[in-house]
Design a protein around this motif. Structure first.
Motif, PDB file in Angstrom:
ATOM      1  N   TYR A 180      23.725  11.828 -56.018  1.00 31.61           N
ATOM      2  CA  TYR A 180      24.889  12.186 -55.224  1.00 31.61           C
ATOM      3  C   TYR A 180      24.417  12.947 -53.991  1.00 31.61           C
ATOM      4  O   TYR A 180      23.740  13.975 -54.089  1.00 31.61           O
ATOM      5  CB  TYR A 180      25.864  13.039 -56.055  1.00 31.61           C
ATOM      6  N   GLU A 181      24.791  12.435 -52.811  1.00 29.76           N
ATOM      7  CA  GLU A 181      24.282  12.996 -51.561  1.00 29.76           C
ATOM      8  C   GLU A 181      25.040  14.257 -51.153  1.00 29.76           C
ATOM      9  O   GLU A 181      24.452  15.245 -50.722  1.00 29.76           O
ATOM     10  CB  GLU A 181      24.382  11.941 -50.445  1.00 29.76           C
ATOM     11  N   GLY A 182      26.360  14.219 -51.246  1.00 39.20           N
ATOM     12  CA  GLY A 182      27.143  15.357 -50.798  1.00 39.20           C
ATOM     13  C   GLY A 182      27.080  16.511 -51.785  1.00 39.20           C
ATOM     14  O   GLY A 182      26.655  16.367 -52.937  1.00 39.20           O
ATOM     15  N   PRO A 183      27.522  17.685 -51.332  1.00 36.77           N
ATOM     16  CA  PRO A 183      27.550  18.846 -52.226  1.00 36.77           C
ATOM     17  C   PRO A 183      28.595  18.660 -53.320  1.00 36.77           C
ATOM     18  O   PRO A 183      29.681  18.118 -53.081  1.00 36.77           O
ATOM     19  CB  PRO A 183      27.897  20.000 -51.283  1.00 36.77           C
ATOM     20  N   LEU A 184      28.295  19.108 -54.522  1.00 37.22           N
ATOM     21  CA  LEU A 184      29.200  19.006 -55.678  1.00 37.22           C
ATOM     22  C   LEU A 184      29.573  20.405 -56.171  1.00 37.22           C
ATOM     23  O   LEU A 184      28.696  21.265 -56.319  1.00 37.22           O
ATOM     24  CB  LEU A 184      28.537  18.237 -56.824  1.00 37.22           C
ATOM     25  N   ASP A 188      33.070  19.447 -60.272  1.00 37.16           N
ATOM     26  CA  ASP A 188      32.652  18.058 -60.094  1.00 37.16           C
ATOM     27  C   ASP A 188      31.497  17.728 -61.034  1.00 37.16           C
ATOM     28  O   ASP A 188      31.477  16.663 -61.665  1.00 37.16           O
ATOM     29  CB  ASP A 188      32.218  17.816 -58.641  1.00 37.16           C
TER      30      ASP A 188
END
Length: 839
Positions: A180-184, A188
């Motif tokens: 997963y590239e974006g911040p979680l 999440d």
């Protein structure tokens, strides 16, 4: 004969001593409970692990108190709390991935739970959790190998349960989210962890089988292919070593979280065998697969220890155990089996097949003394349930004996034992030889315990019988009873107490079925026979007591008492027989089902008996008579002496006893004299034909005065009427009600009225007419001219003043005349002057 009641309110010395002892004991217990109450032991300590919940979420929180300061963490949401304690309240601030705020917690009096709030009306509750849960969710995880990482992930997931995704927060350090590239956010990541767990939970594997067989060395990723049981669908888990270490120099292995779309597609494919839906949190209780059965068995053990064993017993095939002892024996064998699993090592549920379509047995463990197998068993509705096989349950005791010296598997937290295993472990600590098996698979200490039971139970039962007999006065002999109280009450009580103590001993001693069954049958037969005998005679005694009370307080419902007594005795006999059949494992259900045909034959053979019984019920419902009533029953006249379910007994006026079957009795015309509110006096007097009209008027007026004046005659509808001319007389009918329902009193009143009528007719100057064929040779004196003139003069005066009392006296005269005559008459033994009577 008067009966002594079962219990009286008199303060006998025995009752006083017992009351004093009970009161002192209750006071001591209450005082001890008060002094030991946490409320008196100072402020509660908040230190510990708490399983907390709030709206739509929750977390496992670890708190540490130092003085009045408390700090804590809930790693699932990277949360932190701190604050201070004042009395029973803990107030402070919280901070986690969702934000921060203030809270107030209030601990319960027992220190086991708390209630709290935060924000605007939001609640936050918690309860202290068990050590196993705390260790699973709060200890630093071992990530030294792929199998350790997977084991920790599955353990935390299994603890999370349905709707408690927060518990998966402790698995976040085990997972690699590099896909997963974006911040979680933490929420999440927990959601993705939940989805990954749902996939792995649908697969079956052995943890030790995923251990690498070669040196991983510089490998960048380690794939493991897992399979879904029954469908052959596979899924590949990937583990990656991290460049950092855990402080020991070993690589840290994390489980790779695949892209969300990939996981959703995989989960949909795996759920097809389950109808496309995730099983609900309690679906495993339906035992559709070996995994469901093992999971339910382990989860329900804690409930079984406290007596809630229905679901626990459902996981085992106990069909080879007698119905009478199935619950107790099944619980004991289940504990043997759980002890065996402790020594084998409790499995992760994902290590057991969850294929609902599997038909072959699942073998979990094999030993020369037996095996642990789960078999599919077809139910009456055609469905399949998986249960531990009957052979497994039969060998559970021997398996435990063989594995007893095996230490518990690593990381196994053993639940609290039942009294049997607690005693057995204590015996083992005294001397190992006491556990040696002897005849009947009995251990030495169990033979000793049985001997102690006999030694203790006999004097205890004698003492308890003495106490009960004193309280209920069962030793008093009754004149109309052939059997002595010792036989009717005391010996059955002693046997019941001995058998009852024996049942308690059997629950604790955990005897092998070869010994337990005969003892239970013996105790059951004793309880059935002695209990039935005692209950039968107690019903009879209670019936006699109620009869004596009804006689004392003049309230009697003999039909109800007789009906209730007979039905109670019948219920006691049937109950004792059915209980005995249950103990002896007789198929009484089939017998009861056959009573439909058998009952028809009995009904035809005993038709009159059934008619009488139904007639007795009709008498109870209608209640036309009671014991003591004086009645006319068809051609019989007498007093009702007894009312039973079969017949009614009547004491006739000839002092004979007439027995009338109920079936005939309900069809009789019944005239109940006792229930009269008054008795009719109706007679006709005839006066001589020489009586003049005014004489007749005078006589009528005086008779009406007499009826109004008499205190035992009701004013309405008392009347005296000139009704006609007879063959030898002019006739006056007297119609009145005497205010009594006692025939003897009525006869006395009637006699008094008749005597007064004689005086009245004599005073009128006329006389009574009577038929006669006597030829009178003497001169007839005729009527008295002076009295005739006087009576006629009175009528003339009344006529002139318009005061003739025809057809009735006026209201004023009736009021003045009412109840002015002395009765009983003056000069009688029990006469009372009018003035004295009205004072």
């Amino acid at each position: 004969m008067n009966e002594t009641p079962l219990c009286t309110v008199s303060d006998t010395p025995v009752l006083l001593r017992l009351r004093g002892w009970f009161a002192a004991t209750a006071f001591a217990i209450a005082l001890l409970a008060l002094l030991s109450s946490p409320a008196l032991s100072g402020p509660r300590d908040w230190t510990g692990v708490w399983d907390t919940q709030w709206r739509d979420g929750g977390a496992v929180m670890k708190l540490q108190q130092d003085g009045d300061r408390v700090v804590g963490t809930y790693p699932g949401f990277e949360g932190f709390v701190e604050g201070r304690v004042e009395n029973d309240q803990f107030s402070g601030t919280w901070t986690d991935a969702a934000g921060s705020g203030e809270f107030t917690f209030s601990i319960s009096p027992d220190g086991r739970s708390f209630m709290g709030r935060f924000g605007t009306g939001e609640w936050w509750t918690g309860i202290r959790t068990d050590t196993d849960m705390a260790r699973t969710l709060l200890e630093i995880p071992d990530l030294s190998s792929p199998e350790r990482t997977l084991e920790r992930f599955l353990t935390a997931g299994n603890k999370s349960g349905e709707g408690r995704s927060d518990r998966l927060g402790v698995t976040l350090p085990l997972l690699d989210y590099d896909a997963y590239e974006g911040p979680l956010t933490v929420y999440d990541r927990i959601g993705l962890a939940r989805m990954l767990f749902q996939i792995v939970d649908r697969l079956t594997m052995r943890i030790w089988e995923i251990r690498p067989t070669q040196d991983l060395g510089e490998i960048l990723e380690y794939p493991v292919q897992l399979t879904q049981s029954g469908t052959g669908l596979t899924y590949t888990l990937r583990f990656r070593p991290m460049t950092d270490t855990d402080g020991t120099g070993s690589p840290v292995w994390r489980l790779v979280v695949p892209p969300e779309e990939e996981m959703r597609a995989t989960l949909d494919a795996l759920l097809k065998v389950h109808g496309g839906e995730l099983p609900h949190s309690r679906q495993h209780h339906e035992l559709r697969s070996p995994r469901d059965t093992m999971r339910t068995f382990i989860e329900q053990w804690d409930n079984a220890r406290v007596g809630k064993s229905e679901l626990f017993l459902k996981t085992m095939d106990l069909s080879q155990i007698a119905t009478a002892v199935r619950e107790q024996e099944g619980a004991l064998l289940g504990e043997y089996l759980i002890e065996v699993l402790y020594r084998i090592g409790l499995p992760l549920r994902q290590e057991i097949s969850d294929d609902p379509n599997r038909r072959g047995p699942y073998t979990h463990f094999v030993h020369p003394m037996g095996s642990v197998e789960i078999h599919p068993i077809e139910q009456e509705d055609g469905s399949i349930q998986w249960r531990f096989s009957a052979e497994t349950m039969a060998s559970a005791r021997h398996l435990f004996m063989a594995l007893e010296d095996m230490p518990l598997a690593a990381d196994t937290v053993r639940a609290e034992s039942t009294p049997f295993f607690t005693i057995r472990n204590h015996v083992r600590s005294i001397h190992r030889e006491l556990l040696r098996e002897t005849g009947g698979a009995m251990e030495v200490w169990q033979w000793i315990a049985l001997a102690l039971w006999l030694v203790i139970s006999i004097p205890v039962s004698w003492f308890l019988t003495w106490v009960v007999a004193k309280l209920l006065r069962l030793k008093k002999a009754e004149e109309d009873q052939m059997l002595a109280p010792e036989i009717r009450f005391l010996w059955p009580l002693r046997l019941i107490f001995v058998a009852g103590i024996g049942l308690v001993a059997l629950r604790i001693l955990g005897l092998p079925q070869a010994v337990d069954m005969p003892l239970r049958v013996l105790i059951g037969v004793t309880l059935s026979l002695a209990g039935g005998w005692l209950a039968y005679h107690l019903v009879d005694k209670i019936s006699r007591v109620l009869e004596s009370h009804s006689q004392r307080y003049r309230y009697r419902d003999e039909v109800l008492r007789s009906l209730a007594t007979s039905l109670a005795k019948l219920a006691v006999i049937i109950g004792a027989v059915l209980f005995l059949a249950e103990i002896l494992s007789l198929p009484y259900q089939g017998v009861l089902a056959g009573l439909g045909i058998g009952g028809l034959a009995v009904a035809l053979a005993a038709r009159s008996t059934l008619e009488n019984f139904i007639g007795g019920i009709t008498l109870f419902a209608d209640k036309p008579i009671e014991v003591g009533d004086f009645c006319r029953l068809g051609e019989h006249l007498g007093v009702i002496e007894a009312i039973g379910l079969r017949s009614v007994k009547v004491r006739s006026i000839d002092r004979t006893v007439v027995t009338i079957p109920n079936a005939e009795f309900v069809n009789l015309y019944i005239e109940n004299f006792t229930r009269r509110d008054r008795i009719l006096l109706r007679t006709t007097i005839g006066l001589r034909y020489e009586t003049t009209p005014d004489q007749m008027r005078w006589v009528l007026a005086e008779i009406r005065k007499l009826l109004l004046q008499h205190s035992m005659v009701t004013p309405e509808p008392a009347r005296a009427r000139f009704v006609g001319f007879g063959d030898h007389s002019v006739d006056i009918e007297i119609f009145a009600y005497v205010q009594t329902n006692d025939n003897n009193v009525f006869l006395g009143v009637r006699e008094d009225l008749f005597l007064r009528l004689i005086d009245l007719v004599d005073a009128s100057g006329t006389g009574f007419a009577f038929p006669s064929t006597v030829n009178y040779l003497a001169k007839d004196s005729g009527v008295d001219p002076e009295r005739t003139e006087r009576a006629e003069a009175i009528m003339r005066e009344l006529r002139k003043g318009n005061e003739l009392p025809f057809p009735e006296f006026d209201l004023k005269t009736r009021s003045e005349l009412r109840d002015t005559l002395d009765y009983p008459p003056e000069g009688s033994v029990n006469s009372v002057p009018r003035a004295a009577a009205h004072k």
